[in-house]
Design a protein around this motif. Structure first.
Motif, PDB file in Angstrom:
ATOM      1  N   LEU A 188       0.804  -1.216   0.000  1.00 48.12           N
ATOM      2  CA  LEU A 188       0.000   0.000   0.000  1.00 48.12           C
ATOM      3  C   LEU A 188       0.840   1.270   0.000  1.00 48.12           C
ATOM      4  O   LEU A 188       0.421   2.298  -0.542  1.00 48.12           O
ATOM      5  N   TRP A 189       2.030   1.205   0.610  1.00 49.48           N
ATOM      6  CA  TRP A 189       2.823   2.415   0.833  1.00 49.48           C
ATOM      7  C   TRP A 189       4.185   2.303   0.165  1.00 49.48           C
ATOM      8  O   TRP A 189       4.805   1.241   0.160  1.00 49.48           O
ATOM      9  N   GLN A 190       4.686   3.430  -0.333  1.00 48.40           N
ATOM     10  CA  GLN A 190       5.957   3.455  -1.057  1.00 48.40           C
ATOM     11  C   GLN A 190       7.167   3.508  -0.135  1.00 48.40           C
ATOM     12  O   GLN A 190       8.218   2.960  -0.456  1.00 48.40           O
ATOM     13  N   ASP A 191       7.054   4.204   0.994  1.00 50.98           N
ATOM     14  CA  ASP A 191       8.221   4.458   1.831  1.00 50.98           C
ATOM     15  C   ASP A 191       8.063   3.783   3.194  1.00 50.98           C
ATOM     16  O   ASP A 191       7.042   3.168   3.490  1.00 50.98           O
ATOM     17  N   HIS A 192       9.087   3.902   4.014  1.00 49.59           N
ATOM     18  CA  HIS A 192       9.098   3.186   5.293  1.00 49.59           C
ATOM     19  C   HIS A 192       9.741   4.037   6.390  1.00 49.59           C
ATOM     20  O   HIS A 192      10.564   3.565   7.166  1.00 49.59           O
ATOM     21  N   TYR A 193       9.342   5.301   6.448  1.00 52.23           N
ATOM     22  CA  TYR A 193       9.886   6.198   7.461  1.00 52.23           C
ATOM     23  C   TYR A 193       9.142   6.098   8.796  1.00 52.23           C
ATOM     24  O   TYR A 193       9.729   6.297   9.857  1.00 52.23           O
ATOM     25  N   VAL A 194       7.836   5.845   8.748  1.00 50.59           N
ATOM     26  CA  VAL A 194       7.057   5.824   9.987  1.00 50.59           C
ATOM     27  C   VAL A 194       7.216   4.481  10.687  1.00 50.59           C
ATOM     28  O   VAL A 194       7.633   3.494  10.091  1.00 50.59           O
ATOM     29  N   PHE A 195       6.842   4.458  11.942  1.00 53.61           N
ATOM     30  CA  PHE A 195       6.947   3.260  12.771  1.00 53.61           C
ATOM     31  C   PHE A 195       5.554   2.698  13.026  1.00 53.61           C
ATOM     32  O   PHE A 195       4.709   3.375  13.602  1.00 53.61           O
ATOM     33  N   ILE A 196       5.317   1.465  12.609  1.00 56.57           N
ATOM     34  CA  ILE A 196       4.047   0.799  12.852  1.00 56.57           C
ATOM     35  C   ILE A 196       4.153   0.048  14.179  1.00 56.57           C
ATOM     36  O   ILE A 196       5.049  -0.782  14.349  1.00 56.57           O
ATOM     37  N   ASP A 202       9.202  12.599   9.125  1.00 57.60           N
ATOM     38  CA  ASP A 202       8.721  11.356   8.512  1.00 57.60           C
ATOM     39  C   ASP A 202       7.709  11.619   7.398  1.00 57.60           C
ATOM     40  O   ASP A 202       6.977  12.617   7.432  1.00 57.60           O
ATOM     41  N   THR A 203       7.652  10.680   6.456  1.00 57.20           N
ATOM     42  CA  THR A 203       6.696  10.738   5.351  1.00 57.20           C
ATOM     43  C   THR A 203       6.079   9.365   5.154  1.00 57.20           C
ATOM     44  O   THR A 203       6.766   8.346   5.279  1.00 57.20           O
ATOM     45  N   LEU A 204       4.787   9.337   4.840  1.00 57.90           N
ATOM     46  CA  LEU A 204       4.081   8.095   4.510  1.00 57.90           C
ATOM     47  C   LEU A 204       3.329   8.332   3.202  1.00 57.90           C
ATOM     48  O   LEU A 204       2.342   9.068   3.167  1.00 57.90           O
ATOM     49  N   THR A 205       3.816   7.716   2.115  1.00 56.03           N
ATOM     50  CA  THR A 205       3.311   7.979   0.767  1.00 56.03           C
ATOM     51  C   THR A 205       2.643   6.741   0.195  1.00 56.03           C
ATOM     52  O   THR A 205       3.239   5.651   0.172  1.00 56.03           O
ATOM     53  N   SER A 206       1.441   6.907  -0.301  1.00 59.64           N
ATOM     54  CA  SER A 206       0.718   5.781  -0.897  1.00 59.64           C
ATOM     55  C   SER A 206       1.306   5.432  -2.256  1.00 59.64           C
ATOM     56  O   SER A 206       1.966   6.251  -2.908  1.00 59.64           O
ATOM     57  N   HIS A 207       1.066   4.192  -2.702  1.00 57.44           N
ATOM     58  CA  HIS A 207       1.305   3.859  -4.105  1.00 57.44           C
ATOM     59  C   HIS A 207       0.245   4.561  -4.957  1.00 57.44           C
ATOM     60  O   HIS A 207      -0.724   5.122  -4.438  1.00 57.44           O
ATOM     61  N   GLU A 208       0.431   4.508  -6.258  1.00 58.17           N
ATOM     62  CA  GLU A 208      -0.563   5.093  -7.152  1.00 58.17           C
ATOM     63  C   GLU A 208      -1.884   4.340  -7.037  1.00 58.17           C
ATOM     64  O   GLU A 208      -1.916   3.116  -6.919  1.00 58.17           O
ATOM     65  N   ILE A 209      -2.987   5.104  -7.068  1.00 59.83           N
ATOM     66  CA  ILE A 209      -4.333   4.563  -6.895  1.00 59.83           C
ATOM     67  C   ILE A 209      -5.185   4.992  -8.084  1.00 59.83           C
ATOM     68  O   ILE A 209      -5.122   6.149  -8.522  1.00 59.83           O
ATOM     69  N   ASN A 210      -5.957   4.090  -8.597  1.00 68.35           N
ATOM     70  CA  ASN A 210      -6.823   4.400  -9.732  1.00 68.35           C
ATOM     71  C   ASN A 210      -8.052   5.185  -9.261  1.00 68.35           C
ATOM     72  O   ASN A 210      -8.973   4.631  -8.659  1.00 68.35           O
ATOM     73  N   LEU A 211      -8.063   6.492  -9.561  1.00 65.25           N
ATOM     74  CA  LEU A 211      -9.223   7.339  -9.273  1.00 65.25           C
ATOM     75  C   LEU A 211      -9.815   7.889 -10.572  1.00 65.25           C
ATOM     76  O   LEU A 211     -10.309   9.018 -10.618  1.00 65.25           O
ATOM     77  N   GLU A 212      -9.764   7.090 -11.602  1.00 69.23           N
ATOM     78  CA  GLU A 212     -10.300   7.538 -12.888  1.00 69.23           C
ATOM     79  C   GLU A 212     -11.825   7.411 -12.875  1.00 69.23           C
ATOM     80  O   GLU A 212     -12.415   6.535 -13.510  1.00 69.23           O
ATOM     81  N   TYR A 213     -12.439   8.340 -12.122  1.00 70.54           N
ATOM     82  CA  TYR A 213     -13.890   8.418 -12.000  1.00 70.54           C
ATOM     83  C   TYR A 213     -14.305   9.854 -12.323  1.00 70.54           C
ATOM     84  O   TYR A 213     -14.620  10.637 -11.424  1.00 70.54           O
ATOM     85  N   PRO A 214     -14.302  10.235 -13.598  1.00 69.79           N
ATOM     86  CA  PRO A 214     -14.576  11.636 -13.963  1.00 69.79           C
ATOM     87  C   PRO A 214     -15.903  12.129 -13.389  1.00 69.79           C
ATOM     88  O   PRO A 214     -16.931  11.464 -13.491  1.00 69.79           O
ATOM     89  N   GLY A 215     -15.840  13.304 -12.763  1.00 71.97           N
ATOM     90  CA  GLY A 215     -17.043  13.926 -12.233  1.00 71.97           C
ATOM     91  C   GLY A 215     -17.596  13.319 -10.965  1.00 71.97           C
ATOM     92  O   GLY A 215     -18.645  13.759 -10.469  1.00 71.97           O
TER      93      GLY A 215
END
Length: 659
Positions: A78-86, A123-136
């Protein structure tokens, strides 16, 4: 073992001037041993993971993460990076087990290199790319919960947590941020869409705000984001205290925690109900006083120490009554007596948004075998069935605890959230003592201490002595053992306890104190402090000849080690009696597909090889004369191999698998 963050929480803001009168203090952690350990393994596979995720299709909705899947780094799917602590220990009353903690520590477990007294990007927590191709589509919303400070350090006015959306793959736009004014007990949120909206959240007390999770829900309806490559990220800005002049106290700070991130269509600003029933607290030790005690003492301690019930705490995040089917299991990991199920049923039902703790009487005997010097049990609580359909999350249905019976007594849970010590003018020869009670007369062989790393490793040069005291009037009395001057050792291993063998082991029974005395320094001997276990009634310090009970709630991480003489195979994990060591080596380490066992006497016989991970899960358990094991099916990670011969002599080694 669970990732330690280790710990890093609950920091008292105390003046650090060198003229400060001697006193006991708490600090945050300078490093996170769990992250540091995990980073070594994670970095080996980081490039491969990055290539895999960059080439795959965008994620589809819903996007949900409540951070219950793992401890350490975020879910790489789900996430690109690993700076935060789970983790499961840094917050108060989270929605479900597991949160993402933002602080001043980087992905290697050390203070960020750019850390300063002014606000700096941490710290940064960045998502992977997500398909939001829902025009309007105007029904896409992102929601999450956040908590400022929690059991950790409260963010200062110059610190913030922000949320950003990305378009064109490179441009990041701020959509929300929050700052915390602890002086006035006010949280201020800004929502950066349309006309900027400012929301102030006031609490009756500072504690109200820092121990409460606050929900945020934000629309994602601008056309620039409704693409197939949408990304979002959380970031925090932190600052180290500008008044902290004592190097041995300089530490982590400014904690923000987030939980239950949820992005989906068909939502509205009023869609604040999560359709989930979740376990919200980790299961704990089944011992009343200790987290762990020596296996050879259990027969004497059982009737005094063993809890009469096992409990599961869970929450209904739906708007309807729920009846989850609860179950427990106890698995004997080291002595192989199997799995014992403990059915718990599903009554009573739990109302919407209610939190409930269920207790089930426990009659498990913990089968004692004197042929072994240690034992390990996995205690598991989970939902066997659930009335909910189409569930997106299952990880928050299970919680585990590993009940350890090795050769030491431990009050702490192995995770240091803070550092403890005596600092200031007049503290040159200050003493700290922790009271223990042994249920069996036995030989005290060693003392284990968890040392925190601090700025420039200044505490590594601070001499101290280890003392053992008798007890009188519930306080330390006469010294019955003292060591030569020794210095702290910061271990890099998970659960970073350093073992100091006593030059002259002593026989003890009943109550006694163990601790340390500084040698001519006002600096702080920074020892791990577990804030999740309260034992300050057993902790005393002595600055000017008088013993005073500690007022800081928690547990200093120090442990007495008993039993047979031993060799320290690692300074942090198992201490194995000399009579039971199988002399061997494992290589290569790190390994990929093959693990070789090298025996010093070169004699081949039937050995039992048991490979398990840090959570006690067994992957290989076989008896063989071969000295080469096929580990090609193991994923990248940290593992342990227990090697036993026909006479029950054994040893345990750690190795790393990389792919």
């Amino acid at each position: 073992m669970e990732k330690i963050f280790y710990n890093i929480i609950f920091c008292l803001i105390l003046l650090g001037f060198s003229s400060l009168k001697a006193q006991e203090v708490l600090t945050g952690l300078q490093t996170n041993p769990t992250i540091k350990e995990s980073h070594l393994t994670h970095s080996d596979t980081e490039n491969k993971t990055a290539k895999t995720t960059s080439s795959k299709a965008s994620l589809e909705l819903p996007f949900i993460d409540d951070f219950a899947k793992s401890i350490g780094f975020p879910n790489s799917l789900l996430w690109q990076d690993h700076y935060v602590f789970i983790n499961q220990t840094y917050t108060n009353d989270p929605l479900s087990i597991g949160v993402a903690t933002f602080d001043a520590i980087d992905e290697t477990g050390s203070i960020h290199a750019n850390a300063q007294s002014y606000a700096f990007g941490a710290d940064t927590l960045t998502s992977h790319e997500i398909n939001l191709e829902y025009p309007g589509d105007n029904t896409i919303f992102l929601s999450f919960y956040y908590q400022p400070g929690g059991l950790g350090d409260i963010p200062e006015i110059k610190d913030s947590l922000i949320l950003e959306f990305c378009h064109n793959d490179t441009v990041w736009n701020k959509k929300w941020d929050v700052v915390f004014n602890a002086t006035d007990s006010i949280l201020t949120e800004k929502h950066w869409y349309g006309d900027t909206t400012v929301k102030s959240i006031e609490g009756d007390t500072l504690t109200d705000l820092k121990l409460t999770f606050h929900q945020v829900i934000i629309p994602v309806n601008e056309e620039i984001y409704l693409k197939n490559n949408f990304k979002f990220r959380f970031r925090n800005y932190a600052s180290l205290s500008s008044i902290e002049t004592i190097e041995s106290k300089a530490s982590n700070a400014d904690h923000w925690h987030i939980d239950y991130v949820y992005l989906d269509t068909d939502r509205s600003v009023n869609d604040t109900i999560m359709n989930d029933v979740v376990i919200c607290e980790p299961i704990g030790s089944l011992l009343k006083t200790y987290e762990s005690l020596p296996w050879t003492h259990l027969d004497r301690a059982f009737s005094y120490e063993m809890e009469d019930s096992i409990q599961l705490t869970y929450r209904n995040l739906t708007n309807e009554e729920q009846n989850p089917w609860r179950k427990f299991e106890i698995i004997d990991i080291m002595n192989y007596t199997g799995t014992t199920p403990l059915d718990a049923g599903k009554e009573p039902p739990i109302s919407p948004m209610e939190k409930y703790t269920y207790k089930r009487p426990i009659d498990y005997p913990f089968p004692y075998d004197p042929n072994y010097d240690s034992s390990l049990f996995e205690i598991r609580g989970f939902f066997h069935e659930n009335t909910l359909e189409d569930r997106n999350l299952k990880w928050n249905d299970t919680t585990r605890f590993y009940q350890k019976f090795y050769n030491y007594y431990a009050y702490d849970d192995g995770t240091a959230e803070n550092g403890y010590g005596i600092v200031g003018e007049g503290a040159e020869r200050a003493m700290v003592a922790m009271k223990f009670n042994t249920y069996k007369e036995d030989t005290l062989r060693a003392v284990q201490i968890y040392f925190n790393q601090v700025v420039n490793n200044v505490t590594n040069q601070l001499p101290f002595k280890i003392h053992i005291w008798d007890v009188a009037n519930n306080k330390p009395s006469s010294i019955i053992y003292t060591s030569e001057d020794i210095k702290p050792i910061n271990e890099e291993e998970l659960n970073s306890f350093t073992t100091f063998k006593l030059e002259d082991p002593i026989l003890v029974s009943g109550e006694f104190f163990i601790g340390w005395q500084k040698v001519n320094t006002t600096e702080m001997l920074n020892v791990g402090f577990d804030v999740n276990r309260i034992n300050n009634q057993k902790l005393y310090y002595n600055i000017s000849g008088e013993w005073t009970q500690s007022q800081l709630e928690g547990t200093v991480m120090i442990r007495p080690v008993f039993g047979k003489d031993f060799s320290v195979t690692t300074s942090t994990n198992e201490i194995i009696p000399e009579k039971q060591i199988v002399e061997c080596s494992v290589y290569p380490n790190p390994a990929r597909d093959i693990l070789n066992i090298g025996f010093e006497d070169n004699q081949l016989e039937d050995y039992r090889y048991t490979i398990f991970d840090a959570y006690g899960r067994i992957y290989i358990d076989e008896i063989s004369q071969q000295t080469t094991l096929d580990i090609s099916k193991l994923n990248s990670g940290i593992y342990f191999i227990r090697i036993s011969d026909s006479k029950e002599n054994s040893t345990t080694k750690k190795f790393i698998v990389i792919r």
